[in-house]
Write an enzyme that holds these catalytic residues in place. Structure first.
Site, PDB file in Angstrom:
ATOM      1  N   SER A 175      -6.791  -2.624   2.310  1.00 40.32           N
ATOM      2  CA  SER A 175      -8.066  -2.571   2.565  1.00 40.32           C
ATOM      3  C   SER A 175      -8.391  -3.512   2.487  1.00 40.32           C
ATOM      4  CB  SER A 175      -8.346  -1.927   1.698  1.00 40.32           C
ATOM      5  OG  SER A 175      -8.530  -1.899   0.685  1.00 40.32           O
ATOM      6  N   THR A 176      -9.178  -3.743   3.561  1.00 37.84           N
ATOM      7  CA  THR A 176     -10.155  -5.081   3.688  1.00 37.84           C
ATOM      8  C   THR A 176     -10.859  -5.499   2.665  1.00 37.84           C
ATOM      9  OG1 THR A 176      -9.974  -5.035   6.352  1.00 37.84           O
ATOM     10  CG2 THR A 176     -12.058  -6.371   5.677  1.00 37.84           C
ATOM     11  N   LYS A 213     -12.435  10.563   1.816  1.00 38.74           N
ATOM     12  CA  LYS A 213     -12.949   9.819   2.236  1.00 38.74           C
ATOM     13  C   LYS A 213     -13.341  10.114   3.640  1.00 38.74           C
ATOM     14  CE  LYS A 213     -11.991   5.003   4.121  1.00 38.74           C
ATOM     15  NZ  LYS A 213     -10.858   4.019   4.302  1.00 38.74           N
ATOM     16  N   GLU A 264      -2.742  -8.904   5.457  1.00 40.70           N
ATOM     17  CA  GLU A 264      -2.382  -7.403   6.459  1.00 40.70           C
ATOM     18  C   GLU A 264      -3.470  -6.791   6.616  1.00 40.70           C
ATOM     19  OE1 GLU A 264      -2.259  -4.097   8.035  1.00 40.70           O
ATOM     20  OE2 GLU A 264      -0.178  -4.974   7.888  1.00 40.70           O
ATOM     21  N   GLU A 319     -13.041   2.262   9.470  1.00 33.42           N
ATOM     22  CA  GLU A 319     -10.834   2.787   8.919  1.00 33.42           C
ATOM     23  C   GLU A 319     -11.839   4.204   8.319  1.00 33.42           C
ATOM     24  OE1 GLU A 319      -8.367   0.670   6.741  1.00 33.42           O
ATOM     25  OE2 GLU A 319      -6.890   0.444   8.850  1.00 33.42           O
ATOM     26  N   CYS A 349      -2.741   1.496   9.762  1.00 33.40           N
ATOM     27  CA  CYS A 349      -3.159   0.364   9.569  1.00 33.40           C
ATOM     28  C   CYS A 349      -3.611   0.014  10.967  1.00 33.40           C
ATOM     29  CB  CYS A 349      -2.746  -1.174   8.712  1.00 33.40           C
ATOM     30  SG  CYS A 349      -0.986  -1.192   9.259  1.00 33.40           S
ATOM     31  N   LYS A 359       4.186  -5.307  -6.457  1.00 34.79           N
ATOM     32  CA  LYS A 359       3.379  -4.304  -6.773  1.00 34.79           C
ATOM     33  C   LYS A 359       3.150  -3.100  -5.737  1.00 34.79           C
ATOM     34  CE  LYS A 359      -0.286  -2.377  -7.628  1.00 34.79           C
ATOM     35  NZ  LYS A 359      -0.721  -1.426  -6.921  1.00 34.79           N
ATOM     36  N   PRO A 360       3.756  -2.432  -5.801  1.00 33.06           N
ATOM     37  CA  PRO A 360       3.904  -0.658  -5.432  1.00 33.06           C
ATOM     38  C   PRO A 360       2.805  -0.122  -5.189  1.00 33.06           C
ATOM     39  CG  PRO A 360       6.085  -0.438  -6.706  1.00 33.06           C
ATOM     40  CD  PRO A 360       5.100  -2.495  -7.520  1.00 33.06           C
ATOM     41  N   ALA A 361       1.753   0.431  -4.703  1.00 33.12           N
ATOM     42  CA  ALA A 361       0.722   1.346  -4.800  1.00 33.12           C
ATOM     43  C   ALA A 361       1.203   2.352  -5.727  1.00 33.12           C
ATOM     44  CB  ALA A 361       0.274   1.744  -3.315  1.00 33.12           C
ATOM     45  N   GLU A 362       0.186   3.109  -6.064  1.00 37.32           N
ATOM     46  CA  GLU A 362      -0.236   3.858  -6.867  1.00 37.32           C
ATOM     47  C   GLU A 362       0.459   5.597  -7.189  1.00 37.32           C
ATOM     48  OE1 GLU A 362      -2.587   1.196  -6.021  1.00 37.32           O
ATOM     49  OE2 GLU A 362      -4.729   1.738  -7.678  1.00 37.32           O
ATOM     50  N   PRO A 369       0.756  -1.286   0.467  1.00 37.73           N
ATOM     51  CA  PRO A 369       0.373   0.150  -0.137  1.00 37.73           C
ATOM     52  C   PRO A 369       0.770   1.534  -0.151  1.00 37.73           C
ATOM     53  CG  PRO A 369      -0.244  -0.842   2.159  1.00 37.73           C
ATOM     54  CD  PRO A 369       0.862  -1.369   0.977  1.00 37.73           C
ATOM     55  N   TRP A 370       0.108   1.952  -0.303  1.00 39.05           N
ATOM     56  CA  TRP A 370       0.784   3.922  -0.253  1.00 39.05           C
ATOM     57  C   TRP A 370       0.926   4.925   1.133  1.00 39.05           C
ATOM     58  CZ3 TRP A 370      -2.933   6.326   2.534  1.00 39.05           C
ATOM     59  CH2 TRP A 370      -4.338   6.282   2.392  1.00 39.05           C
TER      60      TRP A 370
HETATM   61  P1  NAI Z   1      -6.015  -0.850  -2.050  1.00 36.97           P
HETATM   62  O1  NAI Z   1      -6.486  -1.892  -0.936  1.00 36.97           O
HETATM   63  O2  NAI Z   1      -6.992  -0.169  -2.968  1.00 36.97           O
HETATM   64  O3  NAI Z   1      -4.962  -0.927  -2.268  1.00 36.97           O
HETATM   65  C1  NAI Z   1      -3.612  -1.552  -1.487  1.00 36.97           C
HETATM   66  C2  NAI Z   1      -2.844  -2.374  -2.903  1.00 36.97           C
HETATM   67  O4  NAI Z   1      -3.442  -2.494  -2.959  1.00 36.97           O
HETATM   68  C3  NAI Z   1      -2.740  -0.646  -3.528  1.00 36.97           C
HETATM   69  O5  NAI Z   1      -1.334  -1.349  -4.443  1.00 36.97           O
HETATM   70  C4  NAI Z   1      -3.267  -1.296  -5.320  1.00 36.97           C
HETATM   71  O6  NAI Z   1      -3.405  -1.073  -6.491  1.00 36.97           O
HETATM   72  C5  NAI Z   1      -3.524  -3.180  -5.055  1.00 36.97           C
HETATM   73  N1  NAI Z   1      -4.743  -3.441  -5.478  1.00 36.97           N
HETATM   74  C6  NAI Z   1      -5.671  -2.630  -5.690  1.00 36.97           C
HETATM   75  N2  NAI Z   1      -6.970  -3.887  -5.648  1.00 36.97           N
HETATM   76  C7  NAI Z   1      -7.187  -4.928  -6.078  1.00 36.97           C
HETATM   77  C8  NAI Z   1      -6.815  -5.864  -6.549  1.00 36.97           C
HETATM   78  N3  NAI Z   1      -8.564  -6.549  -7.060  1.00 36.97           N
HETATM   79  N4  NAI Z   1      -5.988  -7.335  -6.433  1.00 36.97           N
HETATM   80  C9  NAI Z   1      -4.896  -7.122  -5.996  1.00 36.97           C
HETATM   81  N5  NAI Z   1      -4.251  -5.832  -5.597  1.00 36.97           N
HETATM   82  C10 NAI Z   1      -4.966  -4.683  -5.884  1.00 36.97           C
HETATM   83  O7  NAI Z   1      -6.705   0.133  -0.700  1.00 36.97           O
HETATM   84  P2  NAI Z   1      -6.698   1.862  -1.102  1.00 36.97           P
HETATM   85  O8  NAI Z   1      -8.205   2.148  -2.219  1.00 36.97           O
HETATM   86  O9  NAI Z   1      -5.507   2.724  -1.881  1.00 36.97           O
HETATM   87  O10 NAI Z   1      -7.218   2.371   0.489  1.00 36.97           O
HETATM   88  C11 NAI Z   1      -8.391   2.607   0.767  1.00 36.97           C
HETATM   89  C12 NAI Z   1      -8.241   1.739   1.859  1.00 36.97           C
HETATM   90  O11 NAI Z   1      -8.048   1.256   3.012  1.00 36.97           O
HETATM   91  C13 NAI Z   1      -7.640   3.127   3.306  1.00 36.97           C
HETATM   92  O12 NAI Z   1      -9.379   4.442   3.325  1.00 36.97           O
HETATM   93  C14 NAI Z   1      -7.935   2.461   3.883  1.00 36.97           C
HETATM   94  O13 NAI Z   1      -8.905   2.370   4.954  1.00 36.97           O
HETATM   95  C15 NAI Z   1      -7.587   0.608   3.908  1.00 36.97           C
HETATM   96  N6  NAI Z   1      -6.256   0.314   3.600  1.00 36.97           N
HETATM   97  C16 NAI Z   1      -5.081   0.035   4.386  1.00 36.97           C
HETATM   98  C17 NAI Z   1      -4.128   0.038   4.363  1.00 36.97           C
HETATM   99  C18 NAI Z   1      -3.349  -1.143   5.677  1.00 36.97           C
HETATM  100  O14 NAI Z   1      -2.369  -0.852   6.197  1.00 36.97           O
HETATM  101  N7  NAI Z   1      -4.143  -2.033   6.309  1.00 36.97           N
HETATM  102  C19 NAI Z   1      -3.197   0.147   3.290  1.00 36.97           C
HETATM  103  C20 NAI Z   1      -4.004   1.046   2.647  1.00 36.97           C
HETATM  104  C21 NAI Z   1      -5.682   1.446   2.911  1.00 36.97           C
END
Ligand code: NAI
Ligand code: MG
Length: 479
Positions: A237-238, A342, A258, A389, A292, A184-187, A159-160
Site C-alpha cells: 500500500s502507498t 474496504k 511499488e 484504490e 496494483c 517477508k510474505p504477507a500475513e 503483498p498478498w
Molecule cells: P500493506 O501495505 O499493509 O501490506 C503489504 C506488506 O507490507 C505485507 O507483507 C505487510 O505485512 C507489510 N507491512 C505492513 N506494514 C508494514 C510496515 N510498517 N513496515 C514494513 N512492512 C509492513 O497492505 P494491506 O494493508 O494488506 O492492504 C491495504 C491496501 O493496500 C489494499 O486495499 C490495496 O489498496 C493496497 N495494496 C496494494 C498492493 C499493490 O500491489 N500495490 C498490494 C497490497 C495492498
C-alpha cells in the site's frame, strides 16, 4: 489400444503438501520462532484454517539478517555461472511443481485456479529463468567502464495479491546480482513463499542466501529498521510505502517501492469494441481487481459510452463467481475480510456521492468473502471511487470528448503505475501513450507481463523498476 497420453490429473485435483505448522526458514533450516507465536492462514473462500505459520519478531528478523550476511560472503564469491545454475534449479523446480503451487496459491489467497495455473506460477518460473540468464552477463547490464557489484543483504516485503509472483520478481534479480535476501510474505498468503523456501532447500542453495520470515506489519517494520540490511524492496500500500520511506531516510539503505494505482483505461470510439470490452473485463476483474495496475478507471469517449455500458452490463453477467479451485471460475474470493469491508465501504461512498451502481446478479457462496463484478456510471472525477484504490472488482466509468480531455483526466490522479489505450489509429495510440504519466502503457491490450519488460510507477505509485535490465540496476552497486 494403449493411449499415447499419460493421465495427468486436473490441477484443481492435485493436493498440495501441507504441514499443520510452518516454522521460519533461516540459514537453510526450518526453525521455531523465538517469539513462540504462530498465526493462522485461512482459505478466504470458506473461512477455514489451512495451517499455522510462525510469527517472526525483531529477534527472528535479526537471526535471518545475520544468516543472510553470512550467506552473502559465500554467494557473492561464487562464479556467476554457479549462481545461474542455482537460479535455473529454482526455475525448473517451480515448473515441475506448478500444479501443486497453483492449488496452494488459490487455496491461500482466493484467486481462480485458472489464473494461478496459467499466469502466477508460469510467470514466476519465467522470472527465475530470465534472471538466471543474466547472472553471468551483468557487465552488459551496466555502462562500459563500470563494474557491477551486489549491494549485500536485501529485505524484501511482498503483498498478498500475487504472493509467489511478487516473491519471484524480487528474489530472481537480487540473487542473479549476487545479493542475499530476507523475504517477508504477507500475513494472509504465506504458503507459496514457504513452499518456495522448501524448493530452495531442496535445490541445495547455500544456507542463508534466501531466508523467509513470516509475520505481520511489525515483522516487516523490524526488517526495514535492521542495521544489517543494505536495501529494502517493498510492494504494497502507498500508506506503508510512505512509512518505510520515512524510516529509511538518512540511513544509507537503498529502497525501491511499488505501491498502489488507479489506472486509466482509455477507450476511443474508433476502437475495436469487442476486443476493448474483453480488455476492460481483464483490466478490472482479473484477480478480483486485487491488482496494483488494474484498469480501475474506464475513460470512454462520450459517443460510445452507452454502447459500452450496455455490452459491459451483459458481459459481467456471464462471469462465474465461486470456488477458486473450480477451473470454470472467473471471480474467486476476496483475499480477506478487511479487504472485503474496504471494498464495501468505498462502494457505499460511490452510491452516496451519486454515482450509479451496476452489479452482476449471482448467488454468493454461503461462506467465504465474495464480491460480484460491478461498475459505476455517472462518476465524477471528484468521487472517492474515482480517486482511491478500491482493490476489488469495481470499475468507475468516466466520459471524455477529446484526446486532450482524456489525457487530462487520466493524469488527474496521485498515482501513475499503468494505463491502457484502445484505438484503431496507430498514431493516436502513440500520442496518448507518450502523454500518459504511467510506468506502463498497454495499447489495445491490458495486464500483459513479461520478465524482460520493466514495471514500476511515477508519483505515489512508487519508484524503481522491476523486470528487464532495469530491474537489475536496483540490485547492483556500481564501482
Ligand atoms: P500493506 O501495505 O499493509 O501490506 C503489504 C506488506 O507490507 C505485507 O507483507 C505487510 O505485512 C507489510 N507491512 C505492513 N506494514 C508494514 C510496515 N510498517 N513496515 C514494513 N512492512 C509492513 O497492505 P494491506 O494493508 O494488506 O492492504 C491495504 C491496501 O493496500 C489494499 O486495499 C490495496 O489498496 C493496497 N495494496 C496494494 C498492493 C499493490 O500491489 N500495490 C498490494 C497490497 C495492498
Ligand atoms: Mg490465507
Amino acid at each position: 489400444m494403449a493411449t499415447a497420453f499419460a493421465y495427468a490429473p486436473a490441477p484443481e485435483r492435485v493436493r498440495p503438501h501441507l504441514r499443520e505448522r510452518y516454522g521460519l526458514f533461516i540459514d537453510g533450516k526450518w526453525v521455531s520462532p523465538k517469539s513462540e507465536r504462530y498465526m493462522e492462514t485461512i482459505n478466504p473462500a470458506d473461512e477455514t484454517k489451512i495451517a499455522e505459520v510462525a510469527y517472526g519478531d525483531a529477534e527472528d528478523v535479526d537471526r535471518a539478517v545475520r544468516a543472510a550476511r553470512k550467506g552473502f560472503e559465500r554467494w557473492s564469491k561464487l562464479t556467476a555461472a554457479d549462481r545461474a545454475k542455482y537460479i535455473y534449479r529454482i526455475a525448473r523446480a517451480i515448473t515441475e511443481r506448478s500444479r501443486e503451487l497453483a492449488v496452494l496459491e488459490s487455496l491461500d489467497g482466493g484467486k481462480p485456479i485458472r489464473e494461478s495455473r496459467d499466469f502466477d506460477i508460469p510467470t514466476s518460473a519465467a522470472h527465475f529463468f530470465y534472471y538466471a540468464g543474466w547472472a553471468d552477463k551483468l557487465e552488459w547490464a551496466v555502462r562500459a567502464g563500470h563494474v557491477a557489484k551486489p549491494i549485500g543483504v536485501c529485505g524484501q516485503i511482498v503483498p498478498w495479491n500475487f504472493p509467489l509472483l511478487m516473491a519471484a520478481w524480487k528474489l530472481a534479480p537480487a540473487l542473479a546480482c549476487g545479493n542475499t535476501v530476507v523475504l517477508k510474505p504477507a500475513e494472509t498468503t504465506p504458503l507459496t513463499a514457504l513452499a518456495l523456501a522448501q524448493i530452495i532447500a531442496e535445490a541445495d542453495i547455500p544456507p542463508g542466501v534466501v531466508n523467509v520470515v513470516t509475520g505481520d506489519g511489525s515483522t516487516g517494520a523490524a526488517l526495514v529498521d535492521h542495521d544489517g540490511v543494505d536495501k529494502i524492496a517493498f510492494t504494497g500500500s502507498t500508506d506503508v510505502g510512505k512509512i518505510i520511506q520515512r524510516r529509511i531516510a538518512g540511513t544509507g539503505k537503498r529502497l525501491t517501492l511499488e505501491l498502489g494505482g488507479k489506472a486509466a483505461n482509455v477507450v476511443f470510439e474508433d476502437a475495436p469494441l469487442d476486443q476493448a470490452i474483453e480488455g476492460i473485463v481483464q483490466g478490472i476483474y482479473f484477480n478480483q481487481g486485487h491488482v496494483c495496475c488494474a484498469g480501475s478507471r474506464l475513460l470512454v469517449e462520450e459517443s460510445v459510452h452507452d454502447d459500452i455500458v450496455a455490452r459491459l452490463t451483459d458481459r459481467i453477467q456471464t462471469l462465474r463467481l465461486g470456488d477458486p479451485l473450480d477451473k470454470n471460475t472467473d471471480i474467486g474470493a476476496i483475499n480477506s475480510l478487511p479487504q472485503l469491508e474496504k471494498i464495501r465501504e468505498l462502494v457505499s461512498s460511490g452510491i452516496e456521492q451519486g454515482a450509479t451502481f451496476v452489479q452482476a446478479e449471482c448467488e454468493l457462496p454461503k461462506r467465504g468473502y465474495f464480491f460480484p463484478a460491478s461498475f459505476f456510471t455517472n462518476v465524477q472525477t471528484s468521487h472517492r471511487i474515482a480517486r482511491e484504490e478500491i482493490f476489488g472488482p469495481v470499475l468507475a466509468i468516466i466520459t471524455f470528448r477529446t484526446p486532450d480531455e482524456a489525457i487530462e483526466k487520466a493524469n488527474n490522479t496521485p498515482y501513475g503505475l499503468s494505463a491502457g489505450v484502445w484505438t484503431a489509429e496507430g498514431s493516436k495510440n502513440m500520442w496518448i501513450a507518450q502523454h500518459l504519466r504511467a510506468g506502463v502503457v498497454w495499447c489495445n491490450t491490458f495486464n500483459k507481463f513479461d520478465p524482460s519488460s520493466p514495471f514500476g510507477g511515477y508519483k505515489e505509485s512508487g519508484f524503481g523498476r522491476e523486470g528487464g535490465v532495469h530491474g537489475l540496476h536496483e540490485y547492483l552497486a556500481l564501482a
